[in-house]
Design a protein around this motif. Structure first.
Motif, PDB file in Angstrom:
ATOM      1  N   SER A   1      11.382 -18.407   3.915  1.00 17.86           N
ATOM      2  CA  SER A   1      10.215 -18.218   4.869  1.00 17.86           C
ATOM      3  C   SER A   1      10.017 -16.851   5.202  1.00 17.86           C
ATOM      4  N   VAL A   2      10.860 -15.920   4.497  1.00 19.26           N
ATOM      5  CA  VAL A   2      10.699 -14.533   4.935  1.00 19.26           C
ATOM      6  C   VAL A   2       9.344 -13.919   4.530  1.00 19.26           C
ATOM      7  N   ASP A   3       9.049 -12.987   5.338  1.00 18.24           N
ATOM      8  CA  ASP A   3       7.606 -11.979   4.778  1.00 18.24           C
ATOM      9  C   ASP A   3       8.227 -11.319   3.776  1.00 18.24           C
ATOM     10  N   ILE A   4       7.338 -11.404   2.780  1.00 15.77           N
ATOM     11  CA  ILE A   4       7.561 -10.555   1.521  1.00 15.77           C
ATOM     12  C   ILE A   4       6.931  -9.295   1.823  1.00 15.77           C
ATOM     13  N   PRO A   5       7.674  -7.811   1.848  1.00  9.44           N
ATOM     14  CA  PRO A   5       6.946  -6.545   2.049  1.00  9.44           C
ATOM     15  C   PRO A   5       5.850  -6.186   1.212  1.00  9.44           C
ATOM     16  N   ALA A   6       4.752  -5.770   1.615  1.00 13.62           N
ATOM     17  CA  ALA A   6       3.602  -5.526   0.867  1.00 13.62           C
ATOM     18  C   ALA A   6       4.206  -4.619  -0.643  1.00 13.62           C
ATOM     19  N   TRP A   7       4.942  -3.724  -0.193  1.00 15.25           N
ATOM     20  CA  TRP A   7       5.292  -2.793  -1.483  1.00 15.25           C
ATOM     21  C   TRP A   7       5.915  -3.622  -2.755  1.00 15.25           C
ATOM     22  N   ILE A   8       6.658  -4.807  -2.490  1.00 15.01           N
ATOM     23  CA  ILE A   8       7.126  -5.621  -3.469  1.00 15.01           C
ATOM     24  C   ILE A   8       6.006  -6.197  -4.375  1.00 15.01           C
ATOM     25  N   LEU A   9       4.837  -6.547  -3.593  1.00 20.90           N
ATOM     26  CA  LEU A   9       3.834  -7.387  -4.023  1.00 20.90           C
ATOM     27  C   LEU A   9       2.596  -6.440  -4.843  1.00 20.90           C
ATOM     28  N   ARG A  10       2.590  -5.020  -4.791  1.00 23.10           N
ATOM     29  CA  ARG A  10       1.896  -4.055  -5.354  1.00 23.10           C
ATOM     30  C   ARG A  10       1.500  -4.527  -6.764  1.00 23.10           C
ATOM     31  N   ILE A  11       2.587  -4.935  -7.540  1.00 24.30           N
ATOM     32  CA  ILE A  11       2.478  -5.097  -8.934  1.00 24.30           C
ATOM     33  C   ILE A  11       1.522  -6.274  -9.121  1.00 24.30           C
TER      34      ILE A  11
ATOM     35  N   LYS B   1      -0.806  -7.513  -6.807  1.00 25.03           N
ATOM     36  CA  LYS B   1      -2.057  -7.568  -6.219  1.00 25.03           C
ATOM     37  C   LYS B   1      -2.821  -6.307  -6.579  1.00 25.03           C
ATOM     38  N   GLY B   2      -2.268  -5.386  -7.294  1.00 28.82           N
ATOM     39  CA  GLY B   2      -2.899  -4.325  -7.830  1.00 28.82           C
ATOM     40  C   GLY B   2      -3.792  -4.333  -9.117  1.00 28.82           C
ATOM     41  N   PRO B   3      -4.140  -3.377  -9.370  1.00 28.53           N
ATOM     42  CA  PRO B   3      -4.735  -3.275 -10.687  1.00 28.53           C
ATOM     43  C   PRO B   3      -4.033  -3.918 -12.091  1.00 28.53           C
ATOM     44  N   GLU B   4      -2.770  -3.953 -12.041  1.00 24.60           N
ATOM     45  CA  GLU B   4      -2.102  -4.570 -13.132  1.00 24.60           C
ATOM     46  C   GLU B   4      -1.786  -5.950 -12.925  1.00 24.60           C
ATOM     47  N   ARG B   5      -2.084  -6.332 -11.908  1.00 24.77           N
ATOM     48  CA  ARG B   5      -1.680  -7.871 -11.549  1.00 24.77           C
ATOM     49  C   ARG B   5      -1.826  -8.826 -12.703  1.00 24.77           C
ATOM     50  N   GLY B   6      -3.004  -8.919 -13.545  1.00 22.22           N
ATOM     51  CA  GLY B   6      -3.271  -9.736 -14.655  1.00 22.22           C
ATOM     52  C   GLY B   6      -2.047  -9.755 -15.568  1.00 22.22           C
ATOM     53  N   SER B   7      -1.337  -8.852 -15.604  1.00 25.55           N
ATOM     54  CA  SER B   7      -0.314  -8.839 -16.591  1.00 25.55           C
ATOM     55  C   SER B   7       0.941  -9.636 -16.077  1.00 25.55           C
ATOM     56  N   TYR B   8       0.857  -9.681 -14.694  1.00 26.97           N
ATOM     57  CA  TYR B   8       2.367 -10.218 -13.958  1.00 26.97           C
ATOM     58  C   TYR B   8       1.880 -11.456 -13.095  1.00 26.97           C
ATOM     59  N   SER B   9       0.556 -11.870 -13.265  1.00 21.99           N
ATOM     60  CA  SER B   9       0.313 -13.081 -12.211  1.00 21.99           C
ATOM     61  C   SER B   9       1.078 -14.254 -12.446  1.00 21.99           C
ATOM     62  N   ASP B  10       1.374 -14.488 -13.625  1.00 22.68           N
ATOM     63  CA  ASP B  10       2.607 -15.367 -13.799  1.00 22.68           C
ATOM     64  C   ASP B  10       3.730 -15.602 -13.263  1.00 22.68           C
ATOM     65  N   ASP B  11       4.161 -14.414 -13.171  1.00 26.14           N
ATOM     66  CA  ASP B  11       5.799 -14.304 -12.543  1.00 26.14           C
ATOM     67  C   ASP B  11       5.676 -14.686 -11.026  1.00 26.14           C
ATOM     68  N   TYR B  12       4.585 -14.079 -10.203  1.00 28.84           N
ATOM     69  CA  TYR B  12       4.464 -14.396  -8.794  1.00 28.84           C
ATOM     70  C   TYR B  12       4.098 -15.524  -8.516  1.00 28.84           C
ATOM     71  N   LEU B  13       3.146 -16.250  -9.241  1.00 31.89           N
ATOM     72  CA  LEU B  13       2.671 -17.536  -8.839  1.00 31.89           C
ATOM     73  C   LEU B  13       3.804 -18.452  -9.083  1.00 31.89           C
ATOM     74  N   ARG B  14       4.779 -18.327 -10.358  1.00 34.41           N
ATOM     75  CA  ARG B  14       5.676 -18.994 -10.598  1.00 34.41           C
ATOM     76  C   ARG B  14       6.817 -18.959  -9.560  1.00 34.41           C
ATOM     77  N   SER B  15       7.168 -17.860  -9.096  1.00 35.45           N
ATOM     78  CA  SER B  15       7.958 -17.619  -8.025  1.00 35.45           C
ATOM     79  C   SER B  15       7.663 -18.458  -6.419  1.00 35.45           C
ATOM     80  N   LEU B  16       6.428 -18.295  -6.272  1.00 38.04           N
ATOM     81  CA  LEU B  16       5.765 -18.926  -5.145  1.00 38.04           C
ATOM     82  C   LEU B  16       5.879 -20.534  -5.348  1.00 38.04           C
ATOM     83  N   LEU B  17       5.476 -20.826  -6.405  1.00 32.68           N
ATOM     84  CA  LEU B  17       5.878 -22.453  -6.516  1.00 32.68           C
ATOM     85  C   LEU B  17       6.999 -22.990  -6.481  1.00 32.68           C
TER      86      LEU B  17
END
Length: 235
Positions: free
Chosen positions: A102-112, A114-130
């Protein structure tokens, strides 16, 4: 302690994932202790005390959690990069959610993610949230990715109307989105059995996500037809 371990391991090209996981766990633990006004043991505090690490800015003088989070941020900036695929960002994200989903994830961890390179790492983030049932965030992120892919259709929006590089605009984790749709159906059907779940909110997000999927599929169909008609490669 962490400085010595990281510098030594980095010099010998040793994987640092466990070190980063340990720091992330301490960050979450310190934050919880301060929120609940529980005392933090002296041996824990000394790890992020002023003078122990040259990477802790001198202007951060209060709160073990603030110093710990800042230390983690600096370490990630210094020892993790796109050249290696940001493995330590992934390790930190997973450990934070594993320690307290339930913790709030710091924005600086999510930069990769949600930033310009996110297409390459979107799987990792979505998989972790799921994995940790952060369905609302997963839905909003998936909708954002799908809309980005849809908006990259040059016939509808023009070639300069989106921020991501064209090569990244169609990196859509479709399999994970299918899993997310099923998870949303299950959560909505549970009617509040999941603690902290707003089923009405999830139902709306489920509808928005399905709409975004359909628009994305239509965009791909249109672009494919255009590519065939123009005799050019399909992305």
């Amino acid at each position: 302690m962490f400085d010595r371990a990281i510098v030594t391991a980095n010099a010998f090209a040793i994987d640092l994932s466990n070190v980063f996981r340990s720091i992330a766990e301490r960050c979450v633990s310190f934050t919880a202790s301060e929120r609940l006004r529980r005392p933090v043991s002296e041996d824990q505090v000394i790890i992020v005390s002023q003078g122990v690490s040259p990477y802790i800015p001198t202007d951060i003088t209060d709160g073990a959690s603030k110093r710990a989070w800042k230390l983690l941020e600096v370490y990630l900036d210094k020892f993790d990069s796109s050249a290696t695929g940001f493995p330590y960002h992934r390790a930190v994200l997973e450990k934070i959610l594993e320690t307290d989903a339930s913790v709030d994830i710091p924005a600086w961890i999510l930069r990769i993610y949600k930033g310009p390179e996110r297409g390459s790492y979107s799987d990792d983030y979505l998989r972790s949230l799921l994995k940790f049932d952060r369905l609302e965030e997963a839905s909003l992120y998936a909708i954002e990715l799908l809309n980005q892919g849809t908006n990259s259709n040059p016939r509808k929006y023009g070639p300069s109307s989106y921020d991501l590089p064209q090569s990244d605009s169609r990196c859509i984790p479709t399999t994970l989105i299918d899993i997310l749709l099923d998870a949303l159906d299950e959560a909505v059907a549970a009617k509040g059995r999941y603690v902290g779940t707003n089923t009405k909110r999830l139902a709306r997000l489920r509808s928005d996500l399905e709409k975004a999927v359909l628009e994305y599929v239509e965009s791909v169909r249109v672009e494919t037809e255009d590519a065939i008609a123009a005799n050019r490669p399909i992305r």
